[in-house]
Each structure stands twice: as C-alpha cells, then as structure tokens.
Design an enzyme around this catalytic site. Structure first.
Site, PDB file in Angstrom:
ATOM      1  N   LYS A  12       0.866  -1.180   0.000  1.00 37.94           N
ATOM      2  CA  LYS A  12       0.000   0.000   0.000  1.00 37.94           C
ATOM      3  C   LYS A  12       0.897   1.223   0.000  1.00 37.94           C
ATOM      4  O   LYS A  12       1.752   1.390   0.877  1.00 37.94           O
ATOM      5  CB  LYS A  12      -0.896   0.009   1.241  1.00 37.94           C
ATOM      6  CG  LYS A  12      -1.955   1.089   1.215  1.00 37.94           C
ATOM      7  CD  LYS A  12      -2.976   0.860   0.102  1.00 37.94           C
ATOM      8  CE  LYS A  12      -4.291   0.331   0.615  1.00 37.94           C
ATOM      9  NZ  LYS A  12      -5.148  -0.192  -0.464  1.00 37.94           N
ATOM     10  N   THR A  57      -3.193  -5.165   0.748  1.00 39.23           N
ATOM     11  CA  THR A  57      -2.678  -3.810   0.928  1.00 39.23           C
ATOM     12  C   THR A  57      -3.610  -3.017   1.846  1.00 39.23           C
ATOM     13  O   THR A  57      -3.148  -2.157   2.586  1.00 39.23           O
ATOM     14  CB  THR A  57      -2.514  -3.101  -0.429  1.00 39.23           C
ATOM     15  OG1 THR A  57      -3.782  -2.822  -1.002  1.00 39.23           O
ATOM     16  CG2 THR A  57      -1.671  -3.937  -1.378  1.00 39.23           C
ATOM     17  N   HIS A 250      19.525  25.756 -13.944  1.00 37.16           N
ATOM     18  CA  HIS A 250      20.259  26.805 -14.642  1.00 37.16           C
ATOM     19  C   HIS A 250      19.634  28.186 -14.448  1.00 37.16           C
ATOM     20  O   HIS A 250      18.430  28.361 -14.588  1.00 37.16           O
ATOM     21  CB  HIS A 250      20.327  26.498 -16.137  1.00 37.16           C
ATOM     22  CG  HIS A 250      20.930  25.173 -16.460  1.00 37.16           C
ATOM     23  ND1 HIS A 250      22.162  24.777 -15.968  1.00 37.16           N
ATOM     24  CD2 HIS A 250      20.489  24.131 -17.214  1.00 37.16           C
ATOM     25  CE1 HIS A 250      22.440  23.557 -16.423  1.00 37.16           C
ATOM     26  NE2 HIS A 250      21.439  23.141 -17.170  1.00 37.16           N
TER      27      HIS A 250
END
Lengths: 295, 295, 295, 295
Positions: A12, A57, A250
């Site tokens: 999960k 899960t 940048h």
C-alpha cells in the site's frame, strides 16, 4: 519457451497519516506518508490469482494506522522498522518488507497563552526514509531528504571542459549555482541507533549538507556534490554512504546589451528545462555492502 | 447573425526572473515570476491578424528583464506598477495593463565569515500581487499569498447544521482544522504606499492571518475565514477588502475499534479529495468599488 | 577513515525537442524529451573540480538538437542508440552513456485538402526508452510506456487472502479494476532490430498489454500483471523481460443504503491515496542477464 | 470602521465519481469530478459560526453519489442542473448553487466476444461544465474543455508588430503554432436543450475548434482564437458566447549554424516558460447578458 516470474513486490503506497500527541494544551503533530511493499511466496498470486499468501494492501494501511495509535510515531526510521519487522515476523509468507516514509515539517504558530495547537507548514523539503527487513533478520536503514532547494549567487565557476564540434557554451568564472538536493544516506548499523539518534542524525546531516553547499567554492556541481557527501561522512560516523541526485537549475545571465544596459551578474533567467542532472555516491572505503537495494 | 469580439487581453506569462544585488560580499536575491497582460486597440489583430497595435509578448519579457536591470526589483507591487505604467504610457494602443508577480522566499544559509551569498528556499507559500493600470491613470493594487498551509489540532467544532435525507455526517466537538490559505487583499490607495510599506504591509497581513487562524475557536471554517479577514481589516488600515479561497483539508479520525484500540483524537487520515472549499470576501463597509476586476 | 567516490553519472535531462519532416504539404512530427547521462573518468571533477574529462551538459543538449537535424528522429530507440554511441565513441573519458527518451503522441486533425500540418495530442500515455552503451561495445535497449490508464468495470475479484488482527477488508466477487500501467521491456538484442522493428514492436507490445488486461478475469492485480507480461513474451520474441509498476487505483463502491438506495456495482468513488502498488517482472527462463541496470 | 461580509460561497470540491451502466455484458462508464458551491443566508456562519443555514459539504458529496445512483449520469450539463436545482429548491437558506463537473474520456479496448467492460483513457483533454441556478429560477449553462493540445507545424506567421527600445524579436513568415486550448461556451438557453443535445453540442463544438485551428492561416494567435470562436458561433446556434485562454506554447527554431547545419524549420526547442497567454471572448452581437459570472 517457458516464462517465469521475476522480482516482485506489492503493498500500500502513500497512506497519509497524521498523529497528534496531546501534552495538556501543548500539542505535537507528526505528518507522514507511509508506503509498505512486501515480497515472499508470491508465485501463486501471480500465476493463478490464489491469494492465500497475500496480506492485502488494505490491511497494510490499517496496520500503519493501528501502529500509529498503539506506539505513536516517533522518528520515521523507527516507525518504519517497527512496521517492516511486524510484516516479516507475523506472516510466514512474507519474507521481505520495505517501508518508505516521508515526513512533512510543521512549525508552531506563535500564540500567546498556553494553547499550543496551531501549526504552519515549514518549508517544501521532505524528510524521507527507506527501511528493508527480511526473515534472516537483516535490516537496512536509509534516511534522506528531497526538495531542499539551495542557491549560491556567486562562488561558482565552470571552465576547462572538453570542447568538441557541438560546443557553444562559454566558460564562466562567476555564475549562479542552484539545485534541489535529493540525498539518501545509509546508516552503518540499525541496532545502535536509539530513537533520539535518528532525529539528531537527520538534523546534523541536513546542517552538513547546507554548510558544505554554502562553503564550497565550486568549479563544478560534481565538486559541490562530493564536498557535501564528504562533509557528512567525516562529521557523522553513523553514516557509511550517501547518494545524491542534484539537478543543475540553470540561471542564465540575461543579455541586456540590446537595451543599452550592462548586466554585471545581476539579472538572471531561471530556466525550467533542460537542466543538468548530477548523480553520485560518496562512501567510506570500508563501507559494508548494502544488504538490499536502496530503492 | 454578426459575431463580435468581447473582452480580451494578451501578454507574456511566467517570466522567471532572479535579481541579485551585491552589497560587497553580502548578496540579496529576489526570485519572482512576472506575468503581464495588455489590452487596448485589439480589433485588428483578432479580425485580420494585423499586428500594428500589438506590443509582442517577447518584448514584454525583455522589458521585465531590462527593468529589473535598470531599476532593480524591490517590493513586487512597486515593480508591477512600474511595468504596468510603462506599457500604458509608452504605447498609445495599449489602454490597460495588468501585471501579476509571484515571489518565492529564500532564507540565508548561516555561514561563518563575511561571504553571504548562500540561500535556501524558505517555505512553500508564495507571495503574490496583481496590479492594474489604465490610460485614465487609475491603478489598483491587490497583494496576496497562496499555499500558506495551516492546521489546528483542536479548537474546531462542527455541528448544528442542516440535516436532510442525504446527511450522514456526525457532529463533532473536536476536529482537526487544516487549510491552504489563498488570500488576496486590495489596498485602499496606491500613491500613499511607499516602497517600504508594501513590504511591511505584507509581513503584517501574513502575521494577522496566522494569528487569527490560531486564536479563533472555530465552529466552522467560514467563521475562521471571516475572523482572519476581520483581523486584517481592523489591524491594517491600508487594506480595504480581502478575499479568501480556503480548502477544508479534511483529516478524518481513523476508527481503530476493530483493532481493539481507542482513538482519542490522535490518529487521523489526511484525505486528498473531495475537499470542502470555502470562498469569501471581507471588506470595510465604506470600501470604494474596485476599479478593475481582481483577476 | 578515507572517503571515496561511488557510482556516478551526469548529463542533460529533459531536452524538449520537436522534429518536423516536410513531405510536400504533408508534415510529420516527432515530439520527444531527451535525457543523456554519462560516466567515465570522473574522479577529478568530483575531487578537485577539474573538468578536463567533462563533456558539458550544454554540449549534450546541442548534440541532441544537431543529431535531430542531421539524422532526423526516427524510432526513439534508434535515436537514443545513435546518441549513446556517439558519446562513448567520440570521447575517451566517457566510458558509458545512458540515453532516455520520452515520446508524446500526436494525431492528425482531419482537414480537407492537401495541407496536412495540423495535429492534436493523442492520449496521455508516454512512450519511453532507456538505452545503455559502453566502451566495450555492449548495448541494451529497454522500451516502455507509462500512464496507460485502463479500467475493467467487472471481471475482477479479490478474496481468499490472509486475515490477521488488522484485517477489515471484505472479500468481493465483483469490483472495478483500474490501473495506470508503467511497463518497461528489454529487447533480447540490439543489432537485429531495424528501425522499423522498434516501431512495430512498440505497437504490438502495447496491443498485447491492452488485450491481456481486458481478457484476463482477475483474482488479483498480480495475476493481471503476470498475464500481461506473459502475453507480451509469448507474442513478441524480441522481448526477453518485462517489468511493471501498476498502482491499484481503487474504486470503492459507495454505500447508498442510508439514502434508501441500492448500489448494484453502479456508483463508485475513485480514490486518490492510498493506493495499492504492484511491481513485478516477467521474463523468459533463458533470458540473458541484463548488461546494465534498467534505470 | 465596520467590517462586513462580501460575496461568498462554499461547497464540496472534486468528488470523484464513476458511474457504471450495465447493459448485459456491455458496460458504459461515466468518469466525472463534481464540485458544488452554494450561497445564501450565510451571515451567521461567518460571523458567529452558527451553522443552521449550512448544508454541509459532506452532504453535498453524498447527494452527488445518491443522484448518480438514482438518476444516472448522462450529459454532465444535465447532471449539474439536476444537482443545482435540488440544492436551491430543497433548502430555503440556499439561494444560489453553482455546480462544476469535469468529465474524463474513455475508449473501449477492442476485445473479441461479447464481454465489453474494458476501457482505456482517451486523450488528456477534459470536458467541463459550469451551471448556475438561483431561487428566481434563472439558470445558465457554460460548457467547455481544457487541455486540448494542438499544433500547426506551418501556416503561422508573426510580423508587423510594434517595435520599441525593448524589441529583439525577429519577424517570421513560418513558425510552429501550438497551444493548449481552454474554452468555455455559454448556451443561449437551458430549457431547449434536451439531454442528447448537450452531447451532440459538445462533439460539434470540439470539431469546430479543431477544424478552425487547422484551417486558419494565422498571422497571430489572436486571429486563430477569433476564428475558432467565430466558427463555433456561426455553426452552432445554441452557443451565444465563447471564451478562450490559449497559451502560446513557444517552439523556438534551434540555431544549428554553429554545427555547420542548416535548419529549414525542422528542429525546434519546445519551451516551458515564459509563454504567451492569449485570452479573449467572441460573442453574438445580440447575445443576452449572462445572468451569472462564468467562474
């Protein structure tokens, strides 16, 4: 041409859990995101859909909430170890558990009086950990952070690089260096770390990273990366290896000459894409091999 | 069935600009995102593609960079006014300019010595402003913030609401109240605000919002919203109206009873969607009408 | 306690490149996102900032654009191989190159006449590839896709799983099964693949994935995952291994009983978090080891 | 200096609802995201926290699910009207309701046999509607779409614009024109629209937008925008006004000359930010005023 099952895991992901501790009028909160992933006797579920070896899960989600109630959520590494060991120890079909936790930081809103239950999110960076545990009793703890965004407005150069037929970049002796640090560091041991130490360790590693970033006069982002890793390893003995992924965010100097203006490293355009991406590991030369993958 | 052109505007959005000021070894940075939108004699460009009245969005980008070089970037409201007035005053075909700026906050990384050029992003919240200016000389300034995420772990109730056939919600006398504040406040005037005052105004409005959120015992998120607005208006005389959009970031108490555990407001599930969304304005009863839409 | 440099790589990420081919009035476009990462003699740049072995990331960006002009962008795997080989072959300090490309899909807008230069983005799924090449001449090609979102509104069951003290989930014989497929498949060889074959391979693997998802009566998402992998491997001989990460995008049946209504698998709540996450590999039993990591 | 409550509304945002209709083995799905916002007698809740006039947002969520069960989800405009009328008609304290719905598109996965319950997400664009209804019985319906990403690889020029001291842009007679269309169109009436007509209307408006985009030789994005609006209004009599927000997703021609290569409009860099943003409305000259704001 037989086909076989390779490495696999299931679990999960992203159980968003907030734990409140009430100390009279003074409240404390832990805001975490728990993901567990289990592996073991999973041939059947893949080949025939037989779920006899599967801890659902949904149950993993419940377990995270129940453990938060029963044991509280202290340092995320400790909570992750608790969960990982529980899955492996309680279910014979589960041979290996991986628990990843993210923690979001909150700061108190200063209020007069003794009511202390108000908080404001503090920063965008996220503290992380990934813990592995298997039925042979091996555990690894990797702590980390991501989205720690830092910038040096000077103290960064870049020159002396390879030039080939596709080179147009001009060397520079003064540029902005900015990055969003993602770092993960592996703890030498698990048992030696008391609960308090994971917290202190995190605070100190983060401080090392910030200070080394700020104090390094940089000829390349790689040099800065290495300096940050070296600082952590020479300062924090509990860490044996650290890995970084650092985008070079940048900032391009804008040409103001067409407008009759100079630009003495004052006006920059912050670009999105493309960006440099620097990834690297720094480790002790006697660091033990990691028992498990970092991911 | 003739078809006509309705309201319209165009511009350059999200020019990401970083301005560095070097005060010896001590650097200061402003990290902003500038969006301009112009309107005026735009029939031709829509109907025939004739661009004679169009100041290109590329030029708007250039202007933002050039002005940052020439004038610096102080308070974002002042920089937005400078740009907005420039467009309207310099181009007869531009009758109205709207400039929106977001500002990202940075904190110094503490370093020993006199090199002060290292920064770390501070918080996820964003300071905003929207400025309008037209050729009749009217200007409005709306300052704001978004993504100021706050949470009270108690001091919030919700009951006494309408019940109908679709009601299942149980009343509560103690819940978590959490939201991500988006607020925009309109300044009564423009000329009276010196540069320093926009900065101070922002700091103080933000403090009012945090304190009112923390200090209000809440029977509904609407009540909290109103209290926050009222606090700003009664504290800051330069503000005549404030508008909020505040999601109710639900934290649901987890039922731990199936696991034999109580949950005395300690373990919560932080839900994503759906969420409540509370929007509202608070204003002085003598607030002048806004000359322009807020958006 | 000496500290050493571990695995590292650097490059330019996310160069967004669009290549147009004009075949008279009929245009073709390729819309890709190129990321390159190089490694090799990188001790110096990390330890001292000496860049003599560094081909700058800016040059990597230029190279991607120049190669697109010179050679066109055909199948992304071929373009990635071209770039990877170039870096390793042209620079002695670069021992290994990894090139990752994402491709976004466009469909023609049907227009009468012979002007064929209008396109609409087609789907949200993304085609991917990761290519590795080193100075020993070894290459690997991993193709893939992500964000292929699929849903079965029936034909999915889940029961027979482990129950422990934290179980609350009820078994179901009919549920929605939905996922966003991320899949990566490794090609057995590189040289045998002509340009056309990567395109055909992608189309056919994608078709296998969709059909196996649709045709599998599922007792667990793991079973579906395995069936999808098996379908690919038994259908496409050029593929020797396939790996999946598939979130179980939960759709919960809404309890309408409080409103006097039944809900015969008709009304669902689509949840965001937490979600199940199923990861697994399916491979031929005689698949050669991968020369390089997949990442 | 009295402070008063200004315009306000509250509701439940982003209820993610999936409705399945089973026609034997042939299933149909509707995948929507429902947001409702109510206003009315809301002084008390803001000033004192008294909730007696408040229909909780939780109940609004329940109502969306219950109505989906009871009435099904047909065209989203009809479902939104149903909900909006319900809130206003059933609650005396609610004077006005706004319901916004997004719909996500799915396509059938072709499968042999009569099992037709498998779907794949189709496109990234989202169909939208915003409906207002008040206790005076007035209703407005605004339909729309967003994230319809389109690109012309030629047939776009830009020149003849204003040049000032900040101009550096070069005129061009051939550029890529790309945008992500967000459009909202207001229906002249509500009652005349049968359920089927909203669906047909959407399909046809979308077709008009795509065709006008593709067929317009463009001297500016504004011209394209207007042509798209005009096409809708001259084709679809049920629409009286349409509004657009269209980013100019810049594709910059890459200068390959440093590499000894030409670039005859073949290689482009797709930029992220900044971007042009063109917003405008097109309407019939006899379009009635909108009863309510569009937002």
């Amino acid at each position: 041409m037989p086909v076989i099952l390779g490495p696999n895991r299931y679990g999960k992901a992203e159980t968003r859990l907030v734990r409140v501790v009430r100390d009279g009028g003074v409240h404390h909160i832990k805001d975490v995101n728990v993901s567990s992933a289990l592996s073991g006797d999973m041939e059947d579920v893949h080949l025939t859909g037989g779920n006899a070896a599967v801890l659902p899960t949904d149950t993993q989600k419940n377990t995270a909430f129940a453990f938060a109630g029963k044991f509280g959520v202290g340092q995320i590494e400790d909570f992750a170890l608790l969960l990982a060991r529980h899955y492996v120890d309680s279910q014979p079909t589960i041979h290996h558990a991986r628990v990843e936790i993210e923690e979001y930081s909150w700061r108190r809103i200063p209020v007069s009086g003794d009511r202390q239950h108000s908080f404001v999110r503090d920063g965008q960076e996220v503290r992380t950990c990934i813990v592995h545990h298997d039925r042979d009793g091996r555990s690894t703890v990797v702590s980390g952070l991501r989205d720690l965004v830092v910038l040096n407005s000077t103290g960064s150069e870049f020159h002396g690089y390879i030039e080939d037929e596709y080179t147009t970049l001009q060397p520079t002796a003064d540029r902005i260096l900015a990055t969003a640090v993602s770092a993960q560091w592996r703890h030498s041991g698990v048992s030696s770390s008391s609960s308090s130490s994971f917290g202190e360790s995190y605070t100190e590693v983060r401080r090392c990273l910030l200070e080394a970033f700020a104090e390094t006069h940089s000829l390349s982002l790689q040099q800065t990366l290495y300096a940050m890793g070296e600082r952590v390893l020479t300062t924090r003995e509990e860490v044996c290896e650290i890995r970084f992924a650092m985008p070079n965010k940048h900032h391009f100097l804008v040409d103001l000459a067409p407008f009759g203006l100079g630009n003495d490293n004052e006006v920059y355009y912050a670009a999105d894409r493309p960006y440099g991406l620097i990834e690297g590991a720094v480790l002790r030369d006697d660091a033990p091999d990691a028992a498990f993958a970092w991911e």
